[in-house]
Design a protein around this motif. Structure first.
Motif, short mmCIF file in Angstrom:
data_model
loop_
_atom_site.label_atom_id
_atom_site.label_comp_id
_atom_site.label_asym_id
_atom_site.label_seq_id
_atom_site.Cartn_x
_atom_site.Cartn_y
_atom_site.Cartn_z
N THR A 17 -0.20 17.57 -1.03
CA THR A 17 -0.71 16.91 -2.22
C THR A 17 -0.08 17.45 -3.50
O THR A 17 0.31 16.68 -4.39
CB THR A 17 -2.24 17.04 -2.31
OG1 THR A 17 -2.82 16.41 -1.17
CG2 THR A 17 -2.77 16.39 -3.57
N ASP A 18 0.02 18.76 -3.63
CA ASP A 18 0.59 19.35 -4.85
C ASP A 18 2.01 18.85 -5.10
O ASP A 18 2.40 18.60 -6.24
CB ASP A 18 0.57 20.88 -4.76
CG ASP A 18 -0.83 21.45 -4.84
OD1 ASP A 18 -1.74 20.71 -5.29
OD2 ASP A 18 -1.04 22.60 -4.44
N GLY A 19 2.78 18.72 -4.05
CA GLY A 19 4.14 18.23 -4.20
C GLY A 19 4.20 16.77 -4.61
O GLY A 19 5.14 16.35 -5.29
N LEU A 20 3.21 15.99 -4.21
CA LEU A 20 3.20 14.56 -4.55
C LEU A 20 2.96 14.33 -6.03
O LEU A 20 3.31 13.27 -6.56
CB LEU A 20 2.12 13.83 -3.73
CG LEU A 20 2.31 13.83 -2.22
CD1 LEU A 20 1.16 13.09 -1.54
CD2 LEU A 20 3.65 13.23 -1.83
N LEU A 21 2.35 15.29 -6.71
CA LEU A 21 2.08 15.13 -8.14
C LEU A 21 3.36 15.07 -8.96
O LEU A 21 3.38 14.49 -10.04
CB LEU A 21 1.21 16.29 -8.64
CG LEU A 21 -0.27 16.25 -8.24
CD1 LEU A 21 -0.93 17.56 -8.62
CD2 LEU A 21 -0.98 15.08 -8.90
N THR A 22 4.40 15.67 -8.46
CA THR A 22 5.64 15.78 -9.24
C THR A 22 6.67 14.72 -8.86
O THR A 22 7.82 14.78 -9.30
CB THR A 22 6.27 17.16 -9.06
OG1 THR A 22 6.54 17.39 -7.66
CG2 THR A 22 5.34 18.25 -9.56
N ILE A 23 6.28 13.74 -8.03
CA ILE A 23 7.19 12.65 -7.68
C ILE A 23 6.45 11.32 -7.80
O ILE A 23 5.22 11.28 -7.85
CB ILE A 23 7.75 12.80 -6.25
CG1 ILE A 23 6.61 12.87 -5.23
CG2 ILE A 23 8.65 14.01 -6.15
CD1 ILE A 23 7.10 12.97 -3.80
#
Length: 277
Positions: free
Chosen positions: A239-245
């Motif tokens: 989830t955290d990685g999805l915030l930046t894409i």
């Protein structure tokens, strides 16, 4: 003469059970109360965080400040053509899984508490019951996604009608990604609701699962790096990685939640088929 089998097939039973779950939410008092609570929560989110954040994100001075900070999250959020959808995307990645845990906790726990699972399996197979409940939960969440994204789109188009085309495209990618993200949460709750004796207990099991995972897995990473693969058992680890894409690019991470869903659904089906009802 050979007798003909007239009862519905597996898929017909799954479909009937799934739509029954959807109808039960819309027609029963408890379901309507849950929908009302969810709707009021999103009204507050739309009226305050999303609307105000969109106003700030369209301010040229704020955009210049965000660019100067050179932060990956801020850069991604300010790259959206529709600020309302950018904020919706970030909020939904955390709020929808939480609501999923509460909503899907009752897939089987209530029936186990009332002792009605055995009665249900007299009218359909255990496979149909399991996958019908799971599909029903996904249909309910799809309905909630469509309602909330629709309200967000309306808010965005009231501000800038010229963004209709790009808004609909972004909304499509958001709904598709969120639906995939919710698959393993719903599948995990299918397992936990089979182990619990009540909806509340299933929810407590979910809280314990995610809490223990958040504490133990970092320790294992440090002490036993070879067990790092255990992270892949936890829904939402990406989830955290999805915030930046963007949601379109986020679709590249779809295999992980799909594989998690298959694993948890397999485990849940085994528990239901081998368990004592």
């Amino acid at each position: 003469m050979t007798a003909h089998i007239t009862h519905p097939g597996l898929w017909a039973n799954i479909r009937q059970l799934a739509f029954f779950e959807l109808q039960r939410l819309l027609l029963q008092r408890r379901g309507l109360l849950a929908l009302l609570t969810f709707a009021l929560l999103w009204v507050l989110i739309l009226a305050y965080p999303i609307r105000r954040a969109a106003t700030l994100m369209t301010d040229p001075s704020i955009r210049d400040l965000a660019a100067a900070l050179d932060n990956a999250l801020l850069t991604q959020l300010f790259s959206w053509h529709v600020p309302e959808l950018a904020v919706y995307w970030g909020a939904s990645l955390f709020l929808f899984p939480l609501f999923c845990i509460m909503l899907a906790a009752g897939q089987f726990a209530a029936d186990r508490q009332r002792g009605t699972l055995r009665f249900l399996t007299l009218h359909c197979s255990r496979e149909a019951l399991f996958f019908g409940r799971f599909l029903g939960m996904m249909l309910i969440q799809l309905l909630l996604l469509l309602l909330t994204i629709g309200a967000t789109l309306l808010l965005a188009l009231m501000r800038e009608p010229a963004l209709t085309g790009v808004s609909i495209t972004d909304a499509w990618w958001i709904v598709l990604n969120l639906l995939i993200i919710l698959l393993p949460y719903t599948a995990l709750m299918s397992v936990l609701s089979l182990l619990a004796s009540s909806n509340r207990q299933a929810t407590i099991y979910a809280v314990l699962f995610f809490t223990v995972s958040a504490i133990v897995l970092p320790i294992l990473d440090y002490t036993l790096p070879e067990l790092g693969f255990l992270h892949y058992l936890v829904p939402g680890m990406q989830t955290d990685g999805l915030l930046t894409i963007s949601p379109k690019l986020a679709l590249a991470s779809a295999p992980l939640p799909i594989i998690q869903s298959i694993a948890y659904l397999t485990l849940g089906l085994l528990l239901l088929k081998r368990g004592d009802l």
